[in-house]
Scaffold this active site. Structure first.
Site, mmCIF file in Angstrom:
data_model
loop_
_atom_site.group_PDB
_atom_site.id
_atom_site.type_symbol
_atom_site.label_atom_id
_atom_site.label_comp_id
_atom_site.label_asym_id
_atom_site.label_seq_id
_atom_site.Cartn_x
_atom_site.Cartn_y
_atom_site.Cartn_z
ATOM 1 C CG ASN A 172 -1.712 1.289 1.366
ATOM 2 O OD1 ASN A 172 -2.654 1.475 0.599
ATOM 3 N ND2 ASN A 172 -1.363 2.169 2.296
ATOM 4 C CD GLU A 173 -1.693 5.817 0.272
ATOM 5 O OE1 GLU A 173 -1.179 6.302 1.293
ATOM 6 O OE2 GLU A 173 -2.787 6.208 -0.193
ATOM 7 C CD GLU A 292 -6.378 4.003 0.382
ATOM 8 O OE1 GLU A 292 -6.377 5.149 0.861
ATOM 9 O OE2 GLU A 292 -5.579 3.114 0.718
HETATM 10 O O1 AHR Z 1 -7.995 5.507 3.885
HETATM 11 C C1 AHR Z 1 -7.169 6.120 4.830
HETATM 12 C C2 AHR Z 1 -5.689 6.038 4.492
HETATM 13 O O2 AHR Z 1 -5.432 6.853 3.379
HETATM 14 C C3 AHR Z 1 -5.145 4.692 4.089
HETATM 15 O O3 AHR Z 1 -4.741 3.918 5.168
HETATM 16 C C4 AHR Z 1 -3.953 5.046 3.255
HETATM 17 O O4 AHR Z 1 -3.667 4.075 2.283
HETATM 18 C C5 AHR Z 1 -4.312 6.400 2.659
HETATM 19 O O5 AHR Z 1 -3.276 7.304 2.793
#
Ligand code: AHR
Length: 511
Positions: A172-173, A292
């Site tokens: 993730n990210e 997201e």
């Molecule tokens: O959705 C909230 C956060 O936003 C998540 O954990 C992250 O992936 C993003 O920065």
């Protein structure tokens, strides 16, 4: 009065509506899991501790796929903490959100919830503090039938049949300096490539998502996608996009035009992926996973529940974190973001609104108390229910208005789908003008509008303003009401109130 004319033609399609476009996201963050979807002891809890009042709202909202367990959380998560007898599970510090994770809820509980909710599981793996070994063990645990260490452990833990999880996020990210185990593009690209390979050696049916940039404003945006895909192109199926929008300094016009940014973002990532494919002389196309997206008020230094200030708080269990309350304006923006995703449904094959319950979510719940729909619930629920069949291209001639961030934008925003099987066109419309109603005319080509068209609208309620929102005390203040729609000489006409989102269902036959 604003005016807009829209032409749709049954021969000009974008592609089939990808059902995974209506995804959502459950992270171990704030109260999304604990007192969100899971609350043993709640009056509505079932034998597994799942809140059935929340499950009922999820069924009405209609997400098709749910990403789990993070988010930033996943980058420090040991998936093995969340399996086995609950009383033996370790309590751990979660550095991502500065909380204590009890691990009472883990993989088995989530798969059980997903089955009851009727959604596909999209599982994210930890590529922050973990790597190839943990990932391939998890795939073996989840998907291998039996007769091996990890698959037999799953069976011993009560799941005789494999979970059969097909869709996986490789971290993730990972470009974000805030991420636990943050990496450069080459470090991540190589790790994702090798992890993907090892996971597919356990189960070749997997569909894999590589991490794109955390948002299009990242200094490495573009270069990150290029480097990551040059390592992973043949091993993955999707590259991810994340975007959150909010109103800055009362600039509602720019906020309401956020989908212009989404449109650009999608086009740029698709172009970058195609450029890498061309360089590699690959026949394969990488699709996009917008895993997201939402409205998120990332307030300034005043707010203690914002990520950059959470570490100042004492260690807590599932505290209230970013429980944004969404108003009429936010709901209209959510509707336009869904329009953008639909317009790009040929490339964006997965999208997850972040998140599902309490944490920047369309559903809110109180511990021991009620659950209710936020304003933003409605555009999601109606679009997920009605967008079926083919996505139609839309030729829009709309009056425009100026915005500080995006220049002149169409005041009326639209997407359209055609469900040939059921003889129905669905239109999703937003009037982004704050002051004037919009008269909309839709011309159909190759399709004949029948009788019985219906429309629903979300707009400022009587006595309210654009900031009006639903609350626990008044949970239905912002909702959908019927809107008049006329069909005359094969044209569809309706008037959208100022600041509104609407959906139209139109019976059609072939023309
Ligand atoms: O959705 C909230 C956060 O936003 C998540 O954990 C992250 O992936 C993003 O920065």
């Amino acid at each position: 009065m604003t005016r807009a004319r829209i032409v749709i033609d049954r021969d000009f399609t974008v592609g089939e509506v990808p059902r995974r476009l209506f995804g959502s996201f459950v992270e171990h963050m704030g109260r999304c899991v604990y007192t969100g979807i899971y609350e043993p002891g709640h009056p509505s809890a079932d034998a597994d501790g799942l809140r059935t009042d929340v499950l009922e709202l999820v069924a009405e909202m209609g997400p098709t796929v749910v990403r789990y367990p993070g988010g930033n959380f996943v980058s420090g998560y040991r998936w093995t903490d969340g399996i086995g007898p609950v009383e033996d599970r370790p309590r751990r510090l979660d550095g991502a959100w500065h909380t204590v994770e009890s691990n009472r809820f883990g993989l088995h509980e989530f798969v059980g919830w997903a089955r009851k909710a009727g959604v596909e599981v999209m599982e994210a793996i930890n590529l922050g503090t973990a790597g190839v070994e943990e990932a391939r063990a998890l795939v073996e645990y989840a998907n291998h039938p039996g007769g091996t260490y990890w698959s037999d452990l799953r069976r011993a833990n009560g799941a005789e049949e494999p979970f059969d999880i097909r869709l996986w996020c490789l971290g993730n990210e990972m470009d974000g300096p805030w991420q636990i185990g943050h990496k450069t593009a080459s470090e991540y690209g190589r790790l994702a490539q090798e992890t993907a390979k090892a996971m597919r050696l356990v189960d070749p049916r997997l569909e894999l998502v590589a991490c794109g940039s955390s948002n299009s404003g990242m200094p490495t945006f573009g270069a990150w996608e290029e480097t990551v895909l040059s390592h992973t192109y043949e091993e993955v199926d999707f590259i991810s996009l994340h975007a959150y929008y909010q109103e800055h300094d009362g600039d509602a016009a720019s906020f309401l035009a956020s989908s212009v940014d989404t449109d650009h973002f999608i086009s740029r990532v698709a172009a970058t992926a195609d450029a890498v494919g061309a360089k590699l002389k690959s026949k394969k196309q990488i699709n996009l996973s917008f895993d997201e997206w939402n409205v998120w008020y990332q307030r300034g230094l005043d707010s203690e529940d914002q990520p950059h200030r959470i570490a100042e708080q004492p260690w807590r269990e599932h505290p209230r974190v970013i429980e944004d309350t969404y108003n009429v304006t936010d709901a209209v923006v959510v509707g336009t973001l869904l329009n953008s995703l639909l317009r790009h449904g040929d490339r964006v094959q997965i999208a997850n609104q972040a998140q599902l319950v309490n944490v920047i979510a369309p559903i809110r719940s109180e511990p021991g108390g009620p659950a209710w729909r936020q304003s933003s619930f409605h555009p999601f629920a109606r679009t997920a229910a009605l967008a079926k069949g083919q996505i139609l291209q839309t030729r829009v001639s709309s009056d425009k208005h100026p915005t500080a961030r995006f220049g002149d934008v169409d005041t009326v925003d639209v997407s359209a789908t055609w469900d040939e099987e059921n003889g129905r066109v669905a239109l999703f419309l937003a009037n982004r003008g704050l002051d004037e109603a919009a008269e909309v005319e839709v011309e159909l080509r190759g399709l004949v509008a029948g009788t019985g068209a219906t429309a629903e609208v979300l707009t400022t309620p009587e006595g309210g303003d654009r900031f009006t929102a639903n609350t626990a005390e008044d949970p239905a203040r912002v909702g959908l009401t019927d809107l008049a729609v006329g069909v005359e000489d094969g044209r569809v006409r309706l008037t959208l109130p100022a600041l509104s989102w609407a959906c139209v269902q139109l019976p059609v036959s072939l023309g």
